[in-house]
Design a protein around this motif. Sequence first.
Motif, PDB file in Angstrom:
ATOM      1  N   ARG A 197     -15.075   4.224   0.316  1.00  0.00           N
ATOM      2  CA  ARG A 197     -13.021   3.801  -0.007  1.00  0.00           C
ATOM      3  C   ARG A 197     -12.318   3.509   1.168  1.00  0.00           C
ATOM      4  NH1 ARG A 197      -9.468   9.372  -1.710  1.00  0.00           N
ATOM      5  NH2 ARG A 197      -7.584   7.896  -2.430  1.00  0.00           N
ATOM      6  N   THR A 198     -11.463   2.291   0.722  1.00  0.00           N
ATOM      7  CA  THR A 198     -10.399   1.714   2.062  1.00  0.00           C
ATOM      8  C   THR A 198      -8.884   2.780   1.200  1.00  0.00           C
ATOM      9  OG1 THR A 198     -12.915   0.155   2.274  1.00  0.00           O
ATOM     10  CG2 THR A 198     -10.080  -0.213   3.134  1.00  0.00           C
ATOM     11  N   PHE A 199      -8.718   2.975   2.332  1.00  0.00           N
ATOM     12  CA  PHE A 199      -6.879   3.000   2.203  1.00  0.00           C
ATOM     13  C   PHE A 199      -6.463   2.399   4.195  1.00  0.00           C
ATOM     14  CE2 PHE A 199      -3.851   6.299   2.282  1.00  0.00           C
ATOM     15  CZ  PHE A 199      -3.112   6.264   0.820  1.00  0.00           C
ATOM     16  N   LEU A 200      -4.891   2.116   2.659  1.00  0.00           N
ATOM     17  CA  LEU A 200      -4.008   0.592   4.322  1.00  0.00           C
ATOM     18  C   LEU A 200      -3.001   0.986   3.665  1.00  0.00           C
ATOM     19  CD1 LEU A 200      -3.741  -2.407   3.458  1.00  0.00           C
ATOM     20  CD2 LEU A 200      -6.751  -1.848   3.344  1.00  0.00           C
ATOM     21  N   LEU A 201      -2.429   0.500   5.125  1.00  0.00           N
ATOM     22  CA  LEU A 201      -0.828   0.321   4.358  1.00  0.00           C
ATOM     23  C   LEU A 201      -0.971  -0.589   5.541  1.00  0.00           C
ATOM     24  CD1 LEU A 201       2.240   1.289   4.996  1.00  0.00           C
ATOM     25  CD2 LEU A 201       1.538   1.812   7.389  1.00  0.00           C
ATOM     26  N   ARG A 202       0.289  -1.758   4.856  1.00  0.00           N
ATOM     27  CA  ARG A 202       0.771  -3.505   4.846  1.00  0.00           C
ATOM     28  C   ARG A 202       1.637  -3.529   4.706  1.00  0.00           C
ATOM     29  NH1 ARG A 202      -2.021  -7.626   7.262  1.00  0.00           N
ATOM     30  NH2 ARG A 202      -0.415  -8.773   7.707  1.00  0.00           N
ATOM     31  N   GLY A 203       3.018  -3.731   5.573  1.00  0.00           N
ATOM     32  CA  GLY A 203       3.687  -3.800   5.487  1.00  0.00           C
ATOM     33  C   GLY A 203       4.642  -2.890   4.494  1.00  0.00           C
ATOM     34  N   ASN A 204       5.380  -2.746   3.411  1.00  0.00           N
ATOM     35  CA  ASN A 204       6.289  -1.883   1.936  1.00  0.00           C
ATOM     36  C   ASN A 204       4.958  -1.426   1.060  1.00  0.00           C
ATOM     37  OD1 ASN A 204       6.011  -4.776   1.191  1.00  0.00           O
ATOM     38  ND2 ASN A 204       7.681  -3.842  -0.408  1.00  0.00           N
ATOM     39  N   TYR A 205       3.360  -1.800   1.460  1.00  0.00           N
ATOM     40  CA  TYR A 205       2.466  -1.546   0.466  1.00  0.00           C
ATOM     41  C   TYR A 205       1.131  -0.770   1.029  1.00  0.00           C
ATOM     42  CZ  TYR A 205       3.629  -4.427  -3.607  1.00  0.00           C
ATOM     43  OH  TYR A 205       4.298  -5.054  -4.149  1.00  0.00           O
ATOM     44  N   VAL A 206       1.037   0.303  -0.229  1.00  0.00           N
ATOM     45  CA  VAL A 206       0.485   1.521   0.224  1.00  0.00           C
ATOM     46  C   VAL A 206      -1.208   1.329  -0.739  1.00  0.00           C
ATOM     47  CG1 VAL A 206      -1.254   3.807   1.073  1.00  0.00           C
ATOM     48  CG2 VAL A 206       1.434   3.253   1.240  1.00  0.00           C
ATOM     49  N   LEU A 207      -1.852   0.488  -0.106  1.00  0.00           N
ATOM     50  CA  LEU A 207      -2.883   0.225  -0.825  1.00  0.00           C
ATOM     51  C   LEU A 207      -4.678   1.040  -1.038  1.00  0.00           C
ATOM     52  CD1 LEU A 207      -3.460  -3.504  -0.386  1.00  0.00           C
ATOM     53  CD2 LEU A 207      -2.089  -1.994  -2.365  1.00  0.00           C
ATOM     54  N   ASP A 208      -4.567   1.404  -2.156  1.00  0.00           N
ATOM     55  CA  ASP A 208      -6.074   2.314  -1.815  1.00  0.00           C
ATOM     56  C   ASP A 208      -7.542   1.797  -2.546  1.00  0.00           C
ATOM     57  OD1 ASP A 208      -7.987   4.490  -1.957  1.00  0.00           O
ATOM     58  OD2 ASP A 208      -6.666   5.885  -3.320  1.00  0.00           O
ATOM     59  N   ARG A 212      -5.491   1.434  -6.507  1.00  0.00           N
ATOM     60  CA  ARG A 212      -3.841   1.533  -6.501  1.00  0.00           C
ATOM     61  C   ARG A 212      -3.384   1.507  -5.358  1.00  0.00           C
ATOM     62  NH1 ARG A 212      -4.456   8.327  -8.014  1.00  0.00           N
ATOM     63  NH2 ARG A 212      -5.910   8.313  -9.367  1.00  0.00           N
ATOM     64  N   GLY A 213      -1.910   0.749  -5.936  1.00  0.00           N
ATOM     65  CA  GLY A 213      -0.794   0.184  -5.268  1.00  0.00           C
ATOM     66  C   GLY A 213      -0.251   1.155  -5.434  1.00  0.00           C
ATOM     67  N   TYR A 214       0.503   1.518  -4.302  1.00  0.00           N
ATOM     68  CA  TYR A 214       2.741   2.151  -4.303  1.00  0.00           C
ATOM     69  C   TYR A 214       2.902   0.974  -3.479  1.00  0.00           C
ATOM     70  CZ  TYR A 214      -0.701   6.176  -5.064  1.00  0.00           C
ATOM     71  OH  TYR A 214      -1.751   6.666  -5.424  1.00  0.00           O
ATOM     72  N   ARG A 215       4.508   0.554  -4.317  1.00  0.00           N
ATOM     73  CA  ARG A 215       5.020  -0.346  -3.289  1.00  0.00           C
ATOM     74  C   ARG A 215       6.208   0.409  -2.891  1.00  0.00           C
ATOM     75  NH1 ARG A 215       6.281  -4.550  -7.330  1.00  0.00           N
ATOM     76  NH2 ARG A 215       8.210  -3.743  -7.828  1.00  0.00           N
TER      77      ARG A 215
END
Length: 325
Positions: A102-113, A65-68
């Motif tokens: 599960r890996t949940f992370l923040l990088r730049g303006n993205y949150v990735l799951d 999953r991705g949130y920009r």
Amino acid sequence: MLRRLLILAVPWASGAATAASMWPEQLWDQRRAAASPIELQDNSVWEEYGLEAAEQAQYPSFRVRGYRLKDPTSALAVFQWLKPAGAPPARIETYSAQSASRTFLLRGNYVLDFDGRHPTDKELEVLYLQLPRFDNSALPTLPKYLPAANRIPGSERYILGPESLAKFFPGVPPSVASFSMSAEAQAGQFQTPAGPVRLAIFSYPTPQIARERLAHFQKLEGAVAKRSGALVAVTLGSPSADESEKLLAKVNQIVTLTWNERTGGSGDNAGVFLLNVFIFIGILIGLGIVSGVAFGLIRVGWRRMTGRSHREEQEAMLTLHLGDK
């Protein structure tokens, strides 16, 4: 009312339109099987956070999953909000968490799951190059002022406006927080001997604004507040004023002043250099004029002392008569 509904619908329609391009057809060694928008709740909070796209994709052995968001600050707010409960911090990114699958992370303006796969550093670097409209600008520094001791894990919430304030730190009116003055806040909960305490640290552009806001926070019922630099820290509903004071004492902003002095070294610009050249030329011309006048005065004085005329000086001039040879 209809006009308001139409306005609110525009960002979500735009996000759905752009979401289809978030996840690549080929990601690492696997080909995408399906992709679809993520169904969201609390739309007013998402709108305040500046959500641009939210999409999930299914690959043969994992789902992602991705949130920009509009910027990394908003992405940090979403990361704190959606981070899986109980997932310990990971080393893969500054803001990241991992569980068994599960890996949940923040990088730049993205949150990735990632669910079903723990991507490596190299795999993530490849992915970041493929993400559209990727913004890797600096993250806010406000979270570092939230005390770490006795903080309840997963209670952190980043507040960017009235909607997130009402959801994550109720009890403070938006007029007191004054988001029109570019305020942001980092909230969290802490376990104390007297019971849990809610703390929020509000950041303002200048210490002067923070000083003016402090008086408004102190008028709130059940609030204990202090100012440190451009920060205002406040606890609400604490079971003990003493515990609130102990917690607030840990919030301190160190202000660093930088004094720049001109050294006059090789960094001077070309205009100053040319000006110095012309000044030097002027000095040489002045010296030439002064020495010429002085020489003339000396000759006049010498003639008067010897009693010789200018004509006699010319007749006494040495002549070689080279033409006679």
